[in-house]
Write a protein that holds these residues in place. Sequence first.
Motif, PDB file in Angstrom:
ATOM      1  N   UNK A 172       0.555  -0.822  -0.233  1.00  0.00           N
ATOM      2  CA  UNK A 172      -0.306  -0.133  -0.010  1.00  0.00           C
ATOM      3  C   UNK A 172       1.452   1.002   0.333  1.00  0.00           C
ATOM      4  N   UNK A 173       0.520   2.520  -0.830  1.00  0.00           N
ATOM      5  CA  UNK A 173       0.952   3.685  -0.318  1.00  0.00           C
ATOM      6  C   UNK A 173       2.477   3.115  -1.293  1.00  0.00           C
ATOM      7  N   UNK A 337       4.750  17.581  -5.081  1.00  0.00           N
ATOM      8  CA  UNK A 337       5.913  17.084  -4.701  1.00  0.00           C
ATOM      9  C   UNK A 337       7.226  18.523  -4.073  1.00  0.00           C
ATOM     10  N   UNK A 338       7.023  19.418  -4.417  1.00  0.00           N
ATOM     11  CA  UNK A 338       7.615  21.040  -4.212  1.00  0.00           C
ATOM     12  C   UNK A 338       7.051  20.631  -2.516  1.00  0.00           C
ATOM     13  N   UNK A 339       5.757  20.578  -2.278  1.00  0.00           N
ATOM     14  CA  UNK A 339       5.066  21.362  -1.293  1.00  0.00           C
ATOM     15  C   UNK A 339       5.997  20.527   0.069  1.00  0.00           C
ATOM     16  N   UNK A 340       6.287  18.279  -0.540  1.00  0.00           N
ATOM     17  CA  UNK A 340       6.579  17.653   0.113  1.00  0.00           C
ATOM     18  C   UNK A 340       8.354  17.521   0.230  1.00  0.00           C
ATOM     19  N   UNK A 341       8.608  17.789  -0.371  1.00  0.00           N
ATOM     20  CA  UNK A 341      10.264  18.447  -0.549  1.00  0.00           C
ATOM     21  C   UNK A 341      10.527  18.895   1.042  1.00  0.00           C
ATOM     22  N   UNK A 526      11.397   1.547  -2.915  1.00  0.00           N
ATOM     23  CA  UNK A 526      11.963   2.601  -1.564  1.00  0.00           C
ATOM     24  C   UNK A 526      11.275   2.970  -1.338  1.00  0.00           C
ATOM     25  N   UNK A 527      11.976   4.234  -3.058  1.00  0.00           N
ATOM     26  CA  UNK A 527      11.591   5.059  -2.805  1.00  0.00           C
ATOM     27  C   UNK A 527      10.227   6.118  -2.974  1.00  0.00           C
ATOM     28  N   UNK A 528       9.729   5.248  -2.645  1.00  0.00           N
ATOM     29  CA  UNK A 528       8.369   5.683  -2.720  1.00  0.00           C
ATOM     30  C   UNK A 528       8.071   4.926  -1.429  1.00  0.00           C
ATOM     31  N   UNK A 529       8.539   4.387  -0.527  1.00  0.00           N
ATOM     32  CA  UNK A 529       8.317   4.359   1.228  1.00  0.00           C
ATOM     33  C   UNK A 529       8.750   5.734   1.657  1.00  0.00           C
ATOM     34  N   UNK A 530       9.723   6.031   0.598  1.00  0.00           N
ATOM     35  CA  UNK A 530      10.465   7.656   0.979  1.00  0.00           C
ATOM     36  C   UNK A 530       9.303   8.661   1.334  1.00  0.00           C
ATOM     37  N   UNK A 535       4.668  12.047   2.872  1.00  0.00           N
ATOM     38  CA  UNK A 535       3.089  12.448   2.823  1.00  0.00           C
ATOM     39  C   UNK A 535       1.957  11.453   4.390  1.00  0.00           C
ATOM     40  N   UNK A 536       2.122  10.650   4.992  1.00  0.00           N
ATOM     41  CA  UNK A 536       1.858  10.814   6.204  1.00  0.00           C
ATOM     42  C   UNK A 536       1.608  11.316   7.677  1.00  0.00           C
TER      43      UNK A 536
END
Length: 683
Positions: A172-173, A337-341, A526-530, A535-536
């Motif tokens: 998931x995610x 992506x910018x906001x999460x970065x 691996x990077x999706x988990x980061x 996001x969480x």
Amino acid sequence: MMVRTAVMAGVVFVLAAGSAHSAEGMWTLDNLPRESLRERYGFEPDEAWVEQLMQASVRLASGCSGSFVSGEGLVLTNAHCVLRCVGELSGAEADYVNDGFVATARENELRCPAEELNRLESITDVSARIDAATDGRSGQAFIDARNGEKARIEAECVGDDAATVRCDVVELYGGGMHHLYRYRRYQDVRLVFSPEYRIGFFGGDPDNFNFPRYNLDMGLLRAYEDGQPVATDAHLSLRREGAEEGELVMVTGHPGKTRRLLTASQLERLRDVDLVNQLLYLSERRALLWQYGRSGEEAARQAQADLTLTENRIKVYRGQLAALQRPELFARRRADALRLRATAKTEDGDPWAAIASAQQAYRRIEAPYQMAERALGFDSEYFKLARDLVRAGEERAKPNAQRLREYQDAALTRLQQTVLTTAPIYPAYEETRLAWSLSKLRERLGPDDPLVKLVLGRESPEALAAKLVAGTELGDVDVRRKLWDGGFEAVSASTDPFIQLARAVDSVSRDLRQRYETQVEAVENKQAAVIARLRFAAFGDALYPDATFSLRLSYGEVRGWEENGRKIEPFTRIGGLFSRATGAEPFALPPSWRKVESTLDMETPFNFVTTNDIIGGNSGSPVINRNREVVGVAFDTNIHALGGAFGYDETLNRCVAVHSAAMLESLEKVYGAGTLAREMTAN
């Protein structure tokens, strides 16, 4: 038993109540948007409601959804979801696809050669185990550790009950969380009802993904266990009156795959590489199947289901490509992506850049990977069977955790069922498809490619296909059973030409698979988990995961939409079906409907639309009201929702369903199946 909380990297993610502002979302049953349902509709399902719904929902292993609609194992799904079973049970003497099928008694119900039903029984969070196994690993070491731990978890879950239990570790995610889904499996699945092709697919490709619609896209199966219909207290029943315009309705099913959490670079790859090449391939395949069907009535019957599904996929991919050609979609992804970065820590690195690099790696191997490992260059049931026999023989000799995922113990029961299916295989049809796909292999990779030389040698695609099909015995299920039971030694000793072909190309295919897993999949996961952790932290429980062919619930309401200044009403009626019928395909009605036209209630609702967020895999999902009564069965979306893989627009996206009244009216008056109608409406 469903988990209620999950912990990731110190962030507590409470799976209790989403806060979405629209009907968007395909929600896992342990993370329902309770607050939104309460605020918008004054409805908050309790645990008993959710548990009953979970137990009443089923997944067709072949790729659809369904639901128990009686206490005696009766399952409601779509006609197009049982089409393969119907085709496999048909022949020149009995064409159930075009003539329809109804079992007037239990002893007349026919066992599907290769269908399996799965009913979800529990969800358990196993994220900590997967995270611990993969911590600090990358590339092939990451893939091996992840797959090995999944295999151990699934094997522990199944235990000694592989015949009746299926366990899947679900990502998931994008790999940010992992849940273990434990299913009850039913492999004795019997056909009860399927309408004639002309009414189940009325309107054909011109009407597909459009509305108004007039399709009786319903099918009935029955689950058996130990030779008896499955007895279950957890089932739904049909409400003849259906739902009113504006009424809350929910869809529970198994949506296949969405890509709403992918990065901009991943979407660019889909747009520029995958979808374009898939559309070219499928468009040519459609022409091939259409031409083959013109050679005779029996040939048309053999290719019919395949042609229908190919046409459907073409339309889906066209809609997805159109969605990805809208600049605003990419602008939103880059802004997110910018906001999460801005919230990322130094040790996180730049996951978006790493994923973008993986997309470039994929582009370098895409053509050989698709043609060899995904077998687009070997479009034949014979080759598929041969590959499974070759790989199963080799993989089953290894420890479970070291095997390819599809040959681990958790998957073997289903795999054995498909390999040993009694469904007929038609040599001329296989030869036609194989010759064409071998020409595509040569076209995409070039005549000087080592794999092309290995496969074709000095033969033409047509000559090689004819030789392979003429020499194979894999159409005989007893031959396949001996190879399956004999394992590696029996397969290695086989002189069957398809077995030899599968063995010859396997090392090349495995190498391409390893490169894909190491250079693309491992990096993406691996990077999706980061990114998921970011996001969480930013959004908490307002998130729902991308679809993964696991059980989800979406909510919405019966509602039409406005388009180009015109209001599209939410319901069609049986009377509109007869007005739309022209007598010429694909708008021709079967004789059974014409015969009883005067007895039908022309005001009976036929198809309807809702705002529920669904996608492929939801086909056959029950549309229910707050009392868990079935008011319809989902079978399609409108054209606007084809981009639903990437996002949701409540003003335009619609789920299309068969109304419960139309199902009951048809069974009672057209097919003389009042007994089935009564079974489906009993409490």
